[in-house]
Scaffold this motif. Sequence first.
Motif, PDB file in Angstrom:
ATOM      1  N   ALA A  98       0.827  -1.206   0.000  1.00  0.00           N
ATOM      2  CA  ALA A  98       0.000   0.000   0.000  1.00  0.00           C
ATOM      3  C   ALA A  98       0.866   1.264   0.000  1.00  0.00           C
ATOM      4  CB  ALA A  98      -0.939   0.004   1.205  1.00  0.00           C
ATOM      5  N   LEU A  99       2.023   1.188   0.631  1.00  0.00           N
ATOM      6  CA  LEU A  99       2.930   2.338   0.678  1.00  0.00           C
ATOM      7  C   LEU A  99       3.781   2.445  -0.588  1.00  0.00           C
ATOM      8  CD1 LEU A  99       4.050   2.244   4.405  1.00  0.00           C
ATOM      9  CD2 LEU A  99       2.641   3.977   3.283  1.00  0.00           C
ATOM     10  N   GLY A 100       3.619   1.504  -1.505  1.00  0.00           N
ATOM     11  CA  GLY A 100       4.309   1.626  -2.789  1.00  0.00           C
ATOM     12  C   GLY A 100       5.436   0.646  -3.028  1.00  0.00           C
ATOM     13  N   ALA A 101       5.625  -0.325  -2.141  1.00  0.00           N
ATOM     14  CA  ALA A 101       6.669  -1.333  -2.386  1.00  0.00           C
ATOM     15  C   ALA A 101       6.305  -2.135  -3.639  1.00  0.00           C
ATOM     16  CB  ALA A 101       6.798  -2.271  -1.190  1.00  0.00           C
ATOM     17  N   ASP A 102       7.317  -2.530  -4.393  1.00  0.00           N
ATOM     18  CA  ASP A 102       7.098  -3.310  -5.616  1.00  0.00           C
ATOM     19  C   ASP A 102       7.070  -4.805  -5.334  1.00  0.00           C
ATOM     20  OD1 ASP A 102       7.264  -1.147  -7.757  1.00  0.00           O
ATOM     21  OD2 ASP A 102       9.072  -0.794  -6.576  1.00  0.00           O
ATOM     22  N   GLY A 103       7.617  -5.192  -4.178  1.00  0.00           N
ATOM     23  CA  GLY A 103       7.632  -6.595  -3.807  1.00  0.00           C
ATOM     24  C   GLY A 103       7.843  -6.712  -2.315  1.00  0.00           C
ATOM     25  N   PHE A 104       7.641  -7.925  -1.793  1.00  0.00           N
ATOM     26  CA  PHE A 104       7.712  -8.152  -0.355  1.00  0.00           C
ATOM     27  C   PHE A 104       8.202  -9.573  -0.153  1.00  0.00           C
ATOM     28  CE2 PHE A 104       6.282  -8.297   3.989  1.00  0.00           C
ATOM     29  CZ  PHE A 104       6.214  -6.962   4.368  1.00  0.00           C
ATOM     30  N   ILE A 105       9.226  -9.752   0.655  1.00  0.00           N
ATOM     31  CA  ILE A 105       9.753 -11.094   0.903  1.00  0.00           C
ATOM     32  C   ILE A 105       9.948 -11.275   2.404  1.00  0.00           C
ATOM     33  CG2 ILE A 105      12.200 -10.485   0.592  1.00  0.00           C
ATOM     34  CD1 ILE A 105      12.404 -13.194  -1.029  1.00  0.00           C
ATOM     35  N   SER A 106       9.598 -12.454   2.912  1.00  0.00           N
ATOM     36  CA  SER A 106       9.713 -12.717   4.347  1.00  0.00           C
ATOM     37  C   SER A 106      11.065 -13.341   4.676  1.00  0.00           C
ATOM     38  CB  SER A 106       8.602 -13.678   4.780  1.00  0.00           C
ATOM     39  OG  SER A 106       7.349 -13.088   4.551  1.00  0.00           O
ATOM     40  N   LYS A 107      11.630 -12.905   5.812  1.00  0.00           N
ATOM     41  CA  LYS A 107      12.876 -13.497   6.302  1.00  0.00           C
ATOM     42  C   LYS A 107      12.515 -14.578   7.305  1.00  0.00           C
ATOM     43  CE  LYS A 107      14.699  -9.413   7.602  1.00  0.00           C
ATOM     44  NZ  LYS A 107      15.652  -8.445   8.097  1.00  0.00           N
ATOM     45  N   PRO A 108      13.275 -15.651   7.412  1.00  0.00           N
ATOM     46  CA  PRO A 108      14.418 -15.947   6.528  1.00  0.00           C
ATOM     47  C   PRO A 108      13.920 -16.380   5.151  1.00  0.00           C
ATOM     48  CG  PRO A 108      14.031 -17.768   8.019  1.00  0.00           C
ATOM     49  CD  PRO A 108      13.046 -16.691   8.399  1.00  0.00           C
ATOM     50  N   PHE A 109      14.615 -15.935   4.115  1.00  0.00           N
ATOM     51  CA  PHE A 109      14.207 -16.293   2.765  1.00  0.00           C
ATOM     52  C   PHE A 109      15.253 -17.201   2.145  1.00  0.00           C
ATOM     53  CE2 PHE A 109      15.765 -11.872   3.023  1.00  0.00           C
ATOM     54  CZ  PHE A 109      17.039 -12.066   2.516  1.00  0.00           C
ATOM     55  N   GLU A 110      14.826 -17.961   1.163  1.00  0.00           N
ATOM     56  CA  GLU A 110      15.765 -18.758   0.370  1.00  0.00           C
ATOM     57  C   GLU A 110      16.438 -17.801  -0.600  1.00  0.00           C
ATOM     58  OE1 GLU A 110      16.414 -22.011   0.603  1.00  0.00           O
ATOM     59  OE2 GLU A 110      15.017 -22.175   2.286  1.00  0.00           O
ATOM     60  N   LEU A 111      17.753 -17.928  -0.773  1.00  0.00           N
ATOM     61  CA  LEU A 111      18.459 -17.050  -1.703  1.00  0.00           C
ATOM     62  C   LEU A 111      17.880 -17.162  -3.107  1.00  0.00           C
ATOM     63  CD1 LEU A 111      22.192 -17.221  -0.560  1.00  0.00           C
ATOM     64  CD2 LEU A 111      20.562 -15.363  -0.258  1.00  0.00           C
ATOM     65  N   LYS A 112      17.444 -18.359  -3.468  1.00  0.00           N
ATOM     66  CA  LYS A 112      16.859 -18.568  -4.793  1.00  0.00           C
ATOM     67  C   LYS A 112      15.613 -17.695  -4.967  1.00  0.00           C
ATOM     68  CE  LYS A 112      14.349 -22.314  -5.538  1.00  0.00           C
ATOM     69  NZ  LYS A 112      13.048 -21.807  -6.022  1.00  0.00           N
ATOM     70  N   ASP A 113      14.764 -17.644  -3.942  1.00  0.00           N
ATOM     71  CA  ASP A 113      13.548 -16.832  -4.017  1.00  0.00           C
ATOM     72  C   ASP A 113      13.884 -15.349  -4.125  1.00  0.00           C
ATOM     73  OD1 ASP A 113      12.134 -19.184  -3.730  1.00  0.00           O
ATOM     74  OD2 ASP A 113      11.795 -18.915  -1.581  1.00  0.00           O
ATOM     75  N   LEU A 114      14.870 -14.921  -3.338  1.00  0.00           N
ATOM     76  CA  LEU A 114      15.270 -13.521  -3.388  1.00  0.00           C
ATOM     77  C   LEU A 114      15.844 -13.185  -4.764  1.00  0.00           C
ATOM     78  CD1 LEU A 114      15.683 -10.808  -1.941  1.00  0.00           C
ATOM     79  CD2 LEU A 114      17.974 -11.604  -1.358  1.00  0.00           C
ATOM     80  N   ARG A 115      16.686 -14.062  -5.278  1.00  0.00           N
ATOM     81  CA  ARG A 115      17.292 -13.842  -6.592  1.00  0.00           C
ATOM     82  C   ARG A 115      16.207 -13.685  -7.668  1.00  0.00           C
ATOM     83  NH1 ARG A 115      20.885 -17.919  -6.752  1.00  0.00           N
ATOM     84  NH2 ARG A 115      19.401 -19.332  -7.697  1.00  0.00           N
ATOM     85  N   GLU A 116      15.200 -14.539  -7.616  1.00  0.00           N
ATOM     86  CA  GLU A 116      14.116 -14.474  -8.598  1.00  0.00           C
ATOM     87  C   GLU A 116      13.324 -13.178  -8.468  1.00  0.00           C
ATOM     88  OE1 GLU A 116      11.912 -18.090  -8.068  1.00  0.00           O
ATOM     89  OE2 GLU A 116      13.538 -19.303  -8.921  1.00  0.00           O
ATOM     90  N   GLU A 117      13.082 -12.761  -7.234  1.00  0.00           N
ATOM     91  CA  GLU A 117      12.334 -11.526  -7.002  1.00  0.00           C
ATOM     92  C   GLU A 117      13.131 -10.313  -7.488  1.00  0.00           C
ATOM     93  OE1 GLU A 117       8.759  -9.694  -5.440  1.00  0.00           O
ATOM     94  OE2 GLU A 117       9.312 -11.581  -6.372  1.00  0.00           O
ATOM     95  N   VAL A 118      14.438 -10.284  -7.214  1.00  0.00           N
ATOM     96  CA  VAL A 118      15.295  -9.190  -7.677  1.00  0.00           C
ATOM     97  C   VAL A 118      15.294  -9.146  -9.207  1.00  0.00           C
ATOM     98  CG1 VAL A 118      17.718  -8.441  -7.846  1.00  0.00           C
ATOM     99  CG2 VAL A 118      16.745  -9.079  -5.619  1.00  0.00           C
ATOM    100  N   ARG A 119      15.444 -10.292  -9.845  1.00  0.00           N
ATOM    101  CA  ARG A 119      15.433 -10.327 -11.311  1.00  0.00           C
ATOM    102  C   ARG A 119      14.094  -9.849 -11.867  1.00  0.00           C
ATOM    103  NH1 ARG A 119      18.430 -16.085 -12.607  1.00  0.00           N
ATOM    104  NH2 ARG A 119      20.533 -15.402 -12.071  1.00  0.00           N
ATOM    105  N   ARG A 120      13.002 -10.271 -11.215  1.00  0.00           N
ATOM    106  CA  ARG A 120      11.678  -9.830 -11.677  1.00  0.00           C
ATOM    107  C   ARG A 120      11.562  -8.314 -11.629  1.00  0.00           C
ATOM    108  NH1 ARG A 120       6.858  -8.181  -9.564  1.00  0.00           N
ATOM    109  NH2 ARG A 120       7.501  -8.379  -7.387  1.00  0.00           N
ATOM    110  N   LEU A 121      12.003  -7.729 -10.515  1.00  0.00           N
ATOM    111  CA  LEU A 121      11.865  -6.290 -10.344  1.00  0.00           C
ATOM    112  C   LEU A 121      12.787  -5.504 -11.278  1.00  0.00           C
ATOM    113  CD1 LEU A 121      11.440  -6.105  -6.492  1.00  0.00           C
ATOM    114  CD2 LEU A 121       9.696  -5.754  -8.233  1.00  0.00           C
ATOM    115  N   LEU A 122      13.929  -6.086 -11.590  1.00  0.00           N
ATOM    116  CA  LEU A 122      14.866  -5.384 -12.478  1.00  0.00           C
ATOM    117  C   LEU A 122      14.548  -5.658 -13.943  1.00  0.00           C
ATOM    118  CD1 LEU A 122      18.191  -5.915 -10.525  1.00  0.00           C
ATOM    119  CD2 LEU A 122      16.855  -3.800 -10.745  1.00  0.00           C
ATOM    120  N   GLY A 123      13.549  -6.515 -14.193  1.00  0.00           N
ATOM    121  CA  GLY A 123      13.134  -6.775 -15.565  1.00  0.00           C
ATOM    122  C   GLY A 123      14.019  -7.747 -16.303  1.00  0.00           C
TER     123      GLY A 123
END
Length: 126
Positions: A98-123
């Motif tokens: 609601a405040l404008g974040a493009d994505g949200f990930i819960s810790k602890p996260f799998e590095l694979k999930d974070l990597r995929e989310e970063v790639r998604r956001l960077l296009g």
Amino acid sequence: MDRKPRILVVEDEDNIAVALDYLMTREGYDHDRVANGADALSRIRATHPDLVLLDVMLPEVSGYEICEGIRMDPDLADVKVLMMTARGSAIERRKGLALGADGFISKPFELKDLREEVRRLLGAGV
């Protein structure tokens, strides 16, 4: 894209920051880190990163306040925000988005999930 995407990590816990640093280096991103909320917005304005990895729970200024500050600044309209929190409830997620974040990930996260989310956001293709 001829330059590497720039990522700013806003994280106060060193062990998490080290893991993020490792991942960003391995993925070939330019990255930097701010360890407290008070310094985050000025650093974001100065460096204009492509993506901010933003912890919700920070000393002095919360990730939510920083996200709101980014979204209120027209010069930062193209900066992507990925919020990270150990309290990954649906309420926290909705508040961040609601405040404008493009994505949200819960810790602890799998590095694979974070990597995929970063790639998604960077296009970048996953």
